[in-house]
Design an enzyme around this catalytic site. Structure first.
Site, PDB file in Angstrom:
ATOM      1  N   PRO A 132       2.503   3.042  -8.767  1.00  0.00           N
ATOM      2  CG  PRO A 132       1.078   2.012  -7.509  1.00  0.00           C
ATOM      3  CD  PRO A 132       2.306   1.635  -9.365  1.00  0.00           C
ATOM      4  CB  CYS A 133       6.820   6.079  -7.772  1.00  0.00           C
ATOM      5  SG  CYS A 133       6.203   7.409  -8.183  1.00  0.00           S
ATOM      6  CG  HIS A 134       1.229   7.297  -4.478  1.00  0.00           C
ATOM      7  ND1 HIS A 134       1.477   7.308  -5.859  1.00  0.00           N
ATOM      8  CD2 HIS A 134       0.234   6.943  -4.877  1.00  0.00           C
ATOM      9  CE1 HIS A 134      -0.059   6.661  -6.117  1.00  0.00           C
ATOM     10  NE2 HIS A 134      -0.608   5.942  -4.758  1.00  0.00           N
TER      11      HIS A 134
END
Length: 166
Positions: A132-134
């Site tokens: 989850p780089c968001h």
């Protein structure tokens, strides 16, 4: 041999890649670094890991918090691998900053790491959504950088914020 499979999601067409056992890539169409870790020879094929990823994504896009119960194997340097592993520790519906990740890594390794270096590694994350780089934002709360596009980052954060109390 590498394999790919395409899935139409609420945020657009996603392309997945696998080495036959683990998921090695998940990109949204037209994103920066699209298929960047995919070799030149691959075959379209439905695999169990793709079915597992689709089941995860369908639950995720419905607002659920599914558990990862299949193998992820992103390709990248040791530094990038370490950063991507740290991303997996960010809880659903929460965010952190590039600077906080840099400080945490510095504490782990004893080596100074810049927020920009962390941002570069995060920007090359080949498995969007699942890694989850968001959930990483600027120190001022701004939505800086996302290979899939800021609109997609906002979509994912809004989805998680609506459902984090469930």
């Amino acid at each position: 041999m590498e394999y790919i499979y395409e899935y139409d999601s609420p945020m657009g067409r996603l392309t997945m890649s696998s080495d036959g056992e683990c998921l090695t890539g998940l990109w949204v169409e037209n994103q920066k670094y699209f298929k960047s870790t995919l070799g030149s020879e691959f075959e379209k094929k439905q695999l169990g890991v793709f079915n597992d990823a689709i089941a995860y994504l369908e639950r995720y896009f419905k607002g659920e918090k599914p558990e990862l119960n299949f193998c992820l194997k992103p390709k990248g340097s040791a530094f990038r691998q370490r950063i991507w592993q740290m991303l997996l520790e960010i809880p659903y519906g929460e965010t952190t900053t590039y600077g906080k990740i840099a400080k945490a890594l510095e504490q782990q390794t004893g080596k100074r790491v810049s927020a920009q270096a962390v941002g570069g590694a995060i920007g090359h994350n080949p498995i969007l959504i699942l890694v989850p780089c968001h959930r990483v934002i600027g120190s001022d709360g701004s939505l800086t950088g996302y290979a899939g596009g800021i609109d997609k980052k906002q979509y994912l954060l809004d989805l998680e914020n609506r459902n984090k109390g469930i």
